[in-house]
Structures are given as structure tokens and as C-alpha cells.
Design an enzyme around this catalytic site. Structure first.
Site, PDB file in Angstrom:
ATOM      1  N   LYS A 606      -2.875   6.799  -9.357  1.00 47.02           N
ATOM      2  CA  LYS A 606      -2.427   5.408  -9.532  1.00 47.02           C
ATOM      3  C   LYS A 606      -0.988   5.305 -10.004  1.00 47.02           C
ATOM      4  CE  LYS A 606      -5.722   2.798  -8.211  1.00 47.02           C
ATOM      5  NZ  LYS A 606      -5.457   1.890  -7.086  1.00 47.02           N
ATOM      6  N   THR A 607      -0.190   6.282  -9.623  1.00 44.98           N
ATOM      7  CA  THR A 607       1.214   6.214 -10.045  1.00 44.98           C
ATOM      8  C   THR A 607       2.146   6.067  -8.857  1.00 44.98           C
ATOM      9  OG1 THR A 607       1.305   8.606  -9.921  1.00 44.98           O
ATOM     10  CG2 THR A 607       0.941   7.667 -12.105  1.00 44.98           C
ATOM     11  N   LYS A 783      -3.834   0.583  -1.151  1.00 46.29           N
ATOM     12  CA  LYS A 783      -2.748   0.966  -2.063  1.00 46.29           C
ATOM     13  C   LYS A 783      -1.726  -0.151  -2.140  1.00 46.29           C
ATOM     14  CE  LYS A 783      -3.830   5.439  -2.588  1.00 46.29           C
ATOM     15  NZ  LYS A 783      -4.080   6.117  -3.838  1.00 46.29           N
ATOM     16  N   TYR A 787      -2.419  -8.066  -8.292  1.00 45.82           N
ATOM     17  CA  TYR A 787      -3.447  -8.433  -9.264  1.00 45.82           C
ATOM     18  C   TYR A 787      -2.969  -9.624 -10.083  1.00 45.82           C
ATOM     19  CZ  TYR A 787      -4.534  -3.527  -8.242  1.00 45.82           C
ATOM     20  OH  TYR A 787      -4.792  -2.344  -7.627  1.00 45.82           O
TER      21      TYR A 787
HETATM   22  P1  A3P Z   1      -2.674   0.004  -6.290  1.00 42.16           P
HETATM   23  O1  A3P Z   1      -3.165   0.443  -4.959  1.00 42.16           O
HETATM   24  O2  A3P Z   1      -3.745  -0.189  -7.307  1.00 42.16           O
HETATM   25  O3  A3P Z   1      -1.751  -1.179  -6.229  1.00 42.16           O
HETATM   26  P2  A3P Z   1      -1.632   6.789  -6.071  1.00 42.16           P
HETATM   27  O4  A3P Z   1      -1.313   6.954  -4.664  1.00 42.16           O
HETATM   28  O5  A3P Z   1      -0.904   7.772  -6.955  1.00 42.16           O
HETATM   29  O6  A3P Z   1      -3.096   6.778  -6.399  1.00 42.16           O
HETATM   30  O7  A3P Z   1      -1.031   5.392  -6.564  1.00 42.16           O
HETATM   31  C1  A3P Z   1      -1.401   4.164  -5.969  1.00 42.16           C
HETATM   32  C2  A3P Z   1      -0.489   3.137  -6.576  1.00 42.16           C
HETATM   33  O8  A3P Z   1       0.824   3.421  -6.213  1.00 42.16           O
HETATM   34  C3  A3P Z   1      -0.740   1.756  -6.069  1.00 42.16           C
HETATM   35  O9  A3P Z   1      -1.744   1.197  -6.875  1.00 42.16           O
HETATM   36  C4  A3P Z   1       0.621   1.087  -6.302  1.00 42.16           C
HETATM   37  O10 A3P Z   1       0.642   0.442  -7.555  1.00 42.16           O
HETATM   38  C5  A3P Z   1       1.597   2.230  -6.381  1.00 42.16           C
HETATM   39  N1  A3P Z   1       2.621   2.322  -5.360  1.00 42.16           N
HETATM   40  C6  A3P Z   1       3.864   2.784  -5.596  1.00 42.16           C
HETATM   41  N2  A3P Z   1       4.602   2.752  -4.466  1.00 42.16           N
HETATM   42  C7  A3P Z   1       3.798   2.245  -3.467  1.00 42.16           C
HETATM   43  C8  A3P Z   1       4.004   1.956  -2.084  1.00 42.16           C
HETATM   44  N3  A3P Z   1       5.174   2.225  -1.513  1.00 42.16           N
HETATM   45  N4  A3P Z   1       2.963   1.450  -1.380  1.00 42.16           N
HETATM   46  C9  A3P Z   1       1.781   1.205  -1.976  1.00 42.16           C
HETATM   47  N5  A3P Z   1       1.540   1.445  -3.269  1.00 42.16           N
HETATM   48  C10 A3P Z   1       2.530   1.977  -4.036  1.00 42.16           C
END
Ligand code: A3P
Length: 832
Positions: A606-607, A783, A787
Site C-alpha cells: 500500500k505504498t 489501485k 476515499y
Molecule cells: P490504493 O489502491 O488503496 O489507493 P501497492 O502497490 O504498494 O500495494 O500500493 C497501492 C497504493 O499505491 C494505492 O493504494 C495508491 O495509494 C498508491 N499509488 C501510488 N502511485 C500510484 C499510481 N501511479 N497508481 C495507482 N496507485 C498508486
């Protein structure tokens, strides 16, 4: 005023002659006073007859039982659990000799430690983690750094020691600038420096003795002429080691060269050495001091198991092999050693092809050896002394082994031990799958040993492991090799071999390893029988100076014992075979180490790690792994059970290197971030890999998790959800709220400086891949979701929850010269 005028008048009335006499008397008085201070007072600082002990009196040195002080101060904590079992070592520099020797002993004994450069002023490391002490013992390479510390830090350290019952070991090493005699600042202890010492004895009443036996005098000079001895009338000081000065006039007096402070002076127990660790007895006493001051939390038991392998018992050139007299000497020495090591038995490794390959006299030696077959333990090498990795076909390898087996049967050699050794240092596990399988098939081998895991040097890191059902035990060298045959030709002279045994490397190997399997060779038992000399002398030395209980066990039982003592060694750590020439030599010719990644993206979840992973993969110089079908496209090699599948399995996830494509491979597994084991494993296999982690605001991360995973908790408040989640032991739940505290782990933080080929997509609210023509393609719906805003109460709760970890993270980033992420800077601004 009136008095002064009267005095002036009186002086004028005194005749000139009387004035001269008066002045002369004054001079005499001042000379007398100077000599009094120069000689009498200084003498008082030197060891007096009363302070020293006549050698004959040594065994009645007054001693007190260790005082028990109630309350917090003074005694060591009896439960022993208020501190972590970690030694804090203050070294003079990262390269200082003594500091390295201290660390080598701690590492050999597998005691955890942390080194810090002794701070001149300030910068004391954090001593506590919440209510818990982080260190069980403090070691100062140079005691002057401790006594001259600024008052604030000194108070901090002393209070810590008193409250947690933590003791201190320190060393005083005089140099040319040291005062010959001085009081140790703040202590009722006097030091007399730059002395040459001789004839050292152990005070038998010293309470710290555990392994050390106080029976003998070490006769002769102690190394160096810059010793310091200690003198005090305070009852807190108890001598541990005593010695005479080498100068002629002090004959008969003995002085304390290692002193124990029982804690009666300031509530802290200490052991203070008047020299470094170059004198072997200091190493022994140091090990006992570690044990005593930590109430045996950092202590080795007295049991020591010893097994002596004689490799290649028939493999040796004419003139280096055993003759009849040598075989007899072997049996006699075995019987002699059995008196102190019950059941001691030499363990003979054979390659049948070389039986009777010597002179007639030597062949008679072979015959006699076989007539004593039941007196020894036996284990197989290869039939013709070949290296098993030279075989590409397992059946051919097994056939070779069968020849040796038939030889053993024909000559009634008992081979029931389930132990075998591959010659030429080739007991390295990754390439020996076919060896292990052939061993199991032909011999039912279940235990072996190697001096190569993880590497030959340094010996103190050698470990055992279990692979394919075979227990692999660490093996030690003992100063004897195939070419060491004659006493007088021993490299460095015979005294060098004696030095290795008497307190040197061989002694230390036994002292610091509960189990020692020694490698020797046939040639060490012919001619001068150096093998017999070595082990007899070693045994004698151990019995003289230690209370160690020497024992032996056949290899299978020894294997069980080893993994009882060190269960965490069982799982092997995969290493890059190309990192070590010896390992590379036995690595398959068809394989390449260029198929390992050079960069790991370790999460956490989630980063935005997935986005970064995709963007990195767009760079022409970088290639990502093939996606895994099992684990959300990630390989997850280092963090879970995939690790047991081995490095060949891991390499299959990366393309074969080609001249045309990029061979800078990387992979992303978010499960690595909070896995300690992943960090250790990655460091072993990919020691030079770059590590990338994304440190996005943990509050946002936790909130995103909450939004996605609230199905069973929909009606709950975020704080309720968090509290519930934090109590879960399931790894997934712990990961959600993983703070960045674990960044003291071996993973290092790197920030990717700039995103290439990406553009911020306002509609998506995130960075996306920029396509030709200016359009963007973003990650899927799962992703980068939107929210509702977080409520204030939850925000406050989460900010507080992450505060300590964030402060620690900022310190780490600052220390390693990294840029602080924006959210962290903002967070720090809001901390009051
Ligand atoms: P959410 O999908 O809850 O918004 P990971 O891939 O490490 O699990 O992290 C997913 C999170 O990356 C997403 O959380 C979003 O907040 C963040 N993120 C950062 N850059 C992004 C991008 N280019 N596209 C989609 N999500 C991104």
C-alpha cells in the site's frame, strides 16, 4: 597594616649575615619538601609490600563472597530478563586491534553485540527501549573514555547500569604518555603503568572463575612491557590475575593485573584488565567475566565435544605414510586420551584405491591399521579420492562409491556411522544435490562435515545446516595440513605450533565451540606424528587451565547434539556461489550468477510499490522478473517457503543473460519489508543488491487498508478497527500497520530519484505511464482509489501511533544522508 610596618622595621634591623642564614634555611626547607613529595608520596602510589602478595601466599588471597545488595542498585538482576542479551562495545575505532579481538570472541561464542565508537563527548547510544534495557553488559576498549566522559552521559550510563544490574568490562592499556602512577579518576583505585610482568597466576578465590582453572603458574614473561597493575585498599576490589614485575628489585612481590570491582563502591560491578587481550589468559578470563557479569546469560556450558577426523588414511605419497610404529603410537595415544575424554576414538576416512600404495614398511603399517579396525571409527571418502562435483552423472558417482563400499566389506572395516566426508573442501551444499543423493543410496549417509560453510574464513563464522535430510556439521582446522609433517619444519618453527595449542587458535576453538570436529590427514600421523603431539598437548593444556568437561560422540549423535544446541542453524542460507572462488570452482559450468537480481523493491504494501515496479520496468536498462502465478505476480523468494526451493528455482524467474537485452534484473515482493528473515537471506545471496522501499505516509497507508478491508467491520470506527487489527497475530494484519521502525534491519533505504516516462494524471490522482501521443495508462481500479476524508479522531490516533517510529526513521535517514519524505517533514513539524 600595622603588622606589615613592624615586620619591615624588623627586617631592616636584622644584619646582612643573619638574612643570608635565613635565606639558606628557607632553601633547605624547600628542597626537603620537594624531595618528600617526589619520593615519599610517589612511593605510596607504587605497589607496597602490604599491597602486594608474596607468591607463596597466593592461594590464601583473602576473598569475600559476592555481596548481595537489596533494591535496585548494586546487584545483577536475578531474573536476567530486563535487558536484551546484547553487549554494547565501545571501541576506539572501527579498526582498533583490541576492539576487533573483543568482537571476535563475542562472535565466536555467538553472543550478540553492538559496537559504538567511544564518544569523546555526547552521543551515547539509546540505552533503553521503553521499559527494557537494550544491553546486558558494557565493554570499554579504553577505560579512560569512560572515566573522562562528560558528566551528563556518565550519569546516564551509570544510572542505567545500576538500575538494570548491568556490569562493565574495561581495559587499560598504557602508552608512552601514561603517567607511571596515578589514581583512576573517581575511583579508589591506583594504577601503575608501563611495567613488564612475569609469572602470572589466577586467584583461586576470584568469584568470577567459571571455565578458568586456578591451579598453575604461567611461568615466564607476559607479552609486552606496557602492563598496568592495580592497587587499592577498598574492599570492592578483588584480584583476578596476579603477576610479578620483571625488574630485579621487585622480586617476591605480586601485583594485580586483572581486578574485579564487586560493586561496593558505586553499585556497578566491573572487571578491569591492565593490558589488552594479546595474553591468552586474558581471553579466558574475559569469557568468564562475560558469564559472571551477565549472571550466566552470556555463558557457554562446560561441556565440549571433540572429534578428530583423520582424512585420506591410505592417501599419501611414499615417505609420508604411517609405518608399524606410527600405527602403534596412534592406538597408544588413543588409549591415553581416553583417560580424560571417555570413549575418545580417532575417526578414519578412507579411499580404498590407495590401500597398500606405500613402501613395504608403510604397507605393513596399512595392514596393522586394518588389524585394529574395530579400535577406530571409519568413514568413506570417494573410492579414488576424486572430487564428487567432477561427476556429471549420478549413477557413475554411485558406482565409484560402491567400489569403496566393497573395499570396506572385503577388509571388515566397520562403516555403520552414517558419516562421510567429501575431499577437497567440497562439502558446500548447493552443488551437492547429486552427491547427497548418491551418499544416501550407497552408504545411508546422514551426517557430514565441512569447513566451507558459509566460507572457509573466518573460521568463527562456520556453521552447520541440514539439507536433503543430511546433517552437515562445521569442521575446524587445527594448524595441521598435509604438508605439516616434521616438527622442526613447522611453518614459523616448532614454537609456532606450540603457540597455536597453548592458548592460541586451537585452544580458542575448543574454548568457544561446544562441538569441534577437527580435520587432520594421514601425513600428520607418520614421521614426527604431529597429530598425536598436537592433541596430547592440547588436552594437557585444557586440563591444566580450564574446568572444561571434554567428551566425544560418534558423528550421528554429534549431529543431533549440534542441532539441539543450535536449532536455528538447521535451515541453510543460500549464497551466491560466485562470491567465493572455492565455491565457484565446484559450481556447475552451465550456470551463471548473472541471473540474480541486483535490485530489490521490498514494499511495504500500500505504498505505491506496484506503480514504482512498473515504472522501473519501463527503463531500457532494467528488467523485471517473470510474474509468479502463485503469489500475485511477486516471487516472494526470501520471505516465505519458496526459499526452500533453492536458488535454481529463483533464477528461473529471470531471463538468461544475453548480449542484446539488459541484465540488470530487479524484483518486487512487498512481503520482504517486514520480514527479518528476508533481510538476512537477501544479504547472504545478494550482498551488493540495491534495496528500494517506498516510505509513504503510514497514516494514509493504514487508512487505505481500512477502506479496502472493512467488510466485516463496516460499522466500526477506524480506531476500533485498528485496535482489533493490532491484536491479531496474523501476519497480514500486522503488515497493515507496519511502521518504519524495523528500519534498523539490514535493509537500507533508497529513494528512486526521479520517475521516467510517467505523468501525473489528475483524473486518477496518481502518476501513470505516459504513452506515445501524450495519453496515459494508469493502474487498474484496485489501485489508487479515492476515499472519503478521515475523521479527526482517527487522524490523531494514527499520528500518535506512528510518532515514535517516525522520529526514529527521521534520525536514520538523517544519519545516512537521505532526503526526508515530505510527509515526514510535515509530521515532525507538528510534533511538540
Ligand atoms: P490504493 O489502491 O488503496 O489507493 P501497492 O502497490 O504498494 O500495494 O500500493 C497501492 C497504493 O499505491 C494505492 O493504494 C495508491 O495509494 C498508491 N499509488 C501510488 N502511485 C500510484 C499510481 N501511479 N497508481 C495507482 N496507485 C498508486
Amino acid at each position: 597594616m600595622l603588622g606589615v610596618l613592624r615586620l619591615r622595621r624588623l627586617v631592616r634591623q636584622v644584619p646582612l649575615q643573619t638574612s643570608f642564614i635565613f635565606l639558606f634555611l628557607l632553601c633547605v626547607l624547600s628542597v626537603f619538601l620537594s624531595s618528600y613529595f617526589l619520593f615519599v608520596v610517589k612511593r605510596e602510589l607504587e605497589p607496597s609490600l602490604a599491597a602486594g602478595h608474596a607468591v607463596g601466599d597466593l592461594y590464601v588471597t583473602p576473598s569475600r563472597p559476592l555481596p548481595f545488595l537489596s533494591g535496585v542498585g548494586g546487584t545483577l538482576s536475578s531474573d536476567g530478563s530486563r535487558t536484551d542479551p546484547v553487549v554494547l562495545v565501545f571501541v576506539e575505532s572501527p579498526y582498533s586491534q583490541l576492539g576487533q579481538e573483543i568482537v571476535a570472541i563475542l562472535e565466536s561464542a555467538r553472543f550478540r553485540y553492538r559496537t559504538e565508537i567511544s564518544p569523546g563527548k555526547g552521543d551515547m547510544p539509546t540505552l533503553m527501549d521503553g521499559q527494557r534495557g537494550r544491553f546486558v553488559l558494557i565493554v570499554y576498549e579504553n577505560i579512560l573514555k569512560y572515566v573522562n566522559m562528560d558528566a551528563w552521559n556518565r550519569e546516564l550510563l551509570d544510572r542505567y547500569c545500576i538500575e538494570f544490574g548491568v556490569g562493565m568490562i574495561s581495559f587499560f592499556k598504557a602508552n608512552e604518555n601514561s603517567l607511571l602512577s596515578a589514581q583512576l579518576k573517581g575511583f579508589p583505585l591506583f594504577l601503575h603503568s608501563n611495567l613488564g610482568l612475569m609469572d602470572c597466576t589466577v586467584n583461586p578465590k576470584s568469584p568470577l572463575l567459571h571455565v578458568t582453572r586456578a591451579r598453575q603458574v604461567f611461568n615466564g614473561p607476559l607479552p609486552g612491557d606496557d602492563w598496568t597493575v592495580f592497587q587499592s585498599n577498598h574492599s570492592t576490589y578483588e584480584p583476578v590475575l596476579l603477576a610479578k614485575t620483571r625488574s630485579a628489585e621487585s622480586t617476591g612481590l605480586i601485583h594485580t593485573s586483572v581486578v574485579q570491582d564487586l560493586g561496593l563502591h558505586d553499585g556497578i560491578q566491573r572487571v578491569l584488565f591492565g593490558h589488552n587481550l594479546s595474553f591468552w589468559l586474558h581471553k579466558l578470563v574475559f569469557v568468564d567475566a562475560l558469564s559472571f557479569l551477565t549472571t550466566k546469560r552470556l555463558s557457554l556450558s562446560l561441556e565440549r565435544f571433540i572429534l578428530v577426523d583423520i582424512d585420506d588414511i591410505f592417501v599419501g605419497k611414499e615417505g609420508t605414510r604411517m609405518k608399524v610404529a606410527d600405527v602403534k603410537a596412534l592406538v597408544e595415544t588413543q588409549n591415553e586420551l581416553r583417560r580424560s575424554i571417555p570413549g575418545f576414538t580417532f575417526n578414519l576416512g578412507f579411499s580404498g584405491k590407495f590401500f597398500h600404495a606405500g613402501t613395504d614398511e608403510e604397507d605393513r603399517g596399512d595392514d596393522l591399521l586394518l588389524s585394529y579396525a574395530d579400535e577406530f571409527w571409519w568413514f568413506p571418502h570417494m573410492w579414488s579420492h576424486m572430487q564428487p562435483h567432477g561427476f556429471h552423472n549420478q549413477s557413475v558417482l554411485a558406482e565409484q562409491m560402491m567400489l569403496n563400499r566393497r573395499f570396506a566389506e572385503d577388509h571388515s572395516i566397520p562403516t555403520h556411522l552414517g558419516y562421510a566426508v567429501a575431499p577437497h573442501h567440497s562439502g558446500v551444499y548447493p552443488v551437492h544435490i547429486q552427491l547427497y543423493e548418491a551418499w544416501k543410496r550407497v552408504w545411508d549417509i546422514r551426517v557430514t562435515s565441512t569447513e566451507e560453510y558459509p566460507h572457509l574464513k573466518p573460521a568463527r563464522f562456520r556453521r552447520g545446516f541440514i539439507h536433503r535430510g543430511i546433517r552437515v556439521l562445521p569442521r575446524q582446522t587445527c594448524g595441521l595440513f598435509t604438508h605439516t609433517i616434521f616438527h622442526k619444519e613447522y611453518p614459523g618453527g616448532p614454537q609456532e605450533l606450540e603457540r597455536i595449542i597453548d592458548g592460541g587458535e586451537l585452544f580458542l576453538t575448543v574454548l568457544l565451540n561446544p562441538i569441534s570436529i577437527f580435520m587432520t590427514h594421514l601425513s600428520n600421523y607418520g614421521n614426527d606424528c604431529l597429530g598425536l603431539f598436537t592433541f596430547k598437548r592440547l588436552l594437557n593444556f585444557l586440563l591444566t587451565w580450564t574446568h572444561l568437561k571434554l567428551q566425544t560422540l560418534p558423528p550421528l549423535q554429534l549431529g543431533n547434539k549440534y542441532f539441539q544446541l543450535f536449532p536455528s542453524d538447521a535451515e541453510p542460507l543460500w549464497q551466491d556461489p560466485c562470491e567465493d572462488k572455492r565455491h565457484k570452482d565446484i559450481w556447475s559450468k552451465e550456470k551463471t550468477c548473472d541471473r540474480f537480481p541486483k535490485l530489490l523493491l521490498i514494499g511495504p504494501q500500500k505504498t505505491g510499490a506496484t506503480a514504482l515496479y512498473l515504472f522501473l520496468g519501463m527503463h531500457p536498462d532494467l528488467s523485471s522478473n517473470y510474474p509468479s502465478k502463485e503469489t500475485f505476480e511477486e516471487i516472494q523468494f526470501f520471505s516465505g517457503h519458496n526459499y526452500q526451493r533453492g536458488i535454481d528455482w529463483y533464477m528461473e524467474y529471470f531471463p538468461l543473460p544475453s548480449n542484446s537485452g539488459s541484465d540488470y534484473y530487479f524484483e518486487k515482493s512487498a512481503s520482504y519489508f517486514d520480514s527479518d528473515v528476508a533481510a538476512v537471506r537477501a544479504a547472504a545471496l545478494l550482498p551488493r543488491a540495491k534495496i528500494i522501499t517506498v516510505l509513504s505516509d503510514p497514516v494514509d497507508r493504514a487508512y487505505a487498508w481500512y477502506q479496502v478491508h472493512t467488510t466485516p467491520f463496516t460499522s466500526d470506527q477506524l480506531t476500533f478497527f485498528i485496535n482489533k487489527a493490532l491484536k491479531q497475530t496474523h501476519i497480514l494484519w500486522r503488515r497493515i500497520f507496519a511502521s518504519y521502525r524495523m528500519f534498523s534491519s539490514p535493509f537500507y533505504t533508497f529513494f528512486f530519484p526521479q520517475m521516467m516516462f510517467c505523468r501525473f494524471d489528475p483524473k486518477k490522482g496518481f502518476w501513470c505511464h505516459l504513452l506515445d501521443g501524450g495519453k496515459t495508462t494508469c493502474l487498474g481500479k484496485s489501485k489508487g482509489q479515492r476515499y472519503a476524508d478521515m475523521d479527526i479522531q482517527s487522524q490523531v490516533f494514527l499520528r500518535n501511533y506512528y510518532r515514535d517510529a517516525n522520529i526514529q526513521l527521521s534520525k536514520l535517514l538523517y544519519k545516512t544522508g537521505q532526503v526526508l519524505p515530505g510527509w515526514l517533514r510535515e509530521d515532525l513539524l507538528n510534533i511538540r
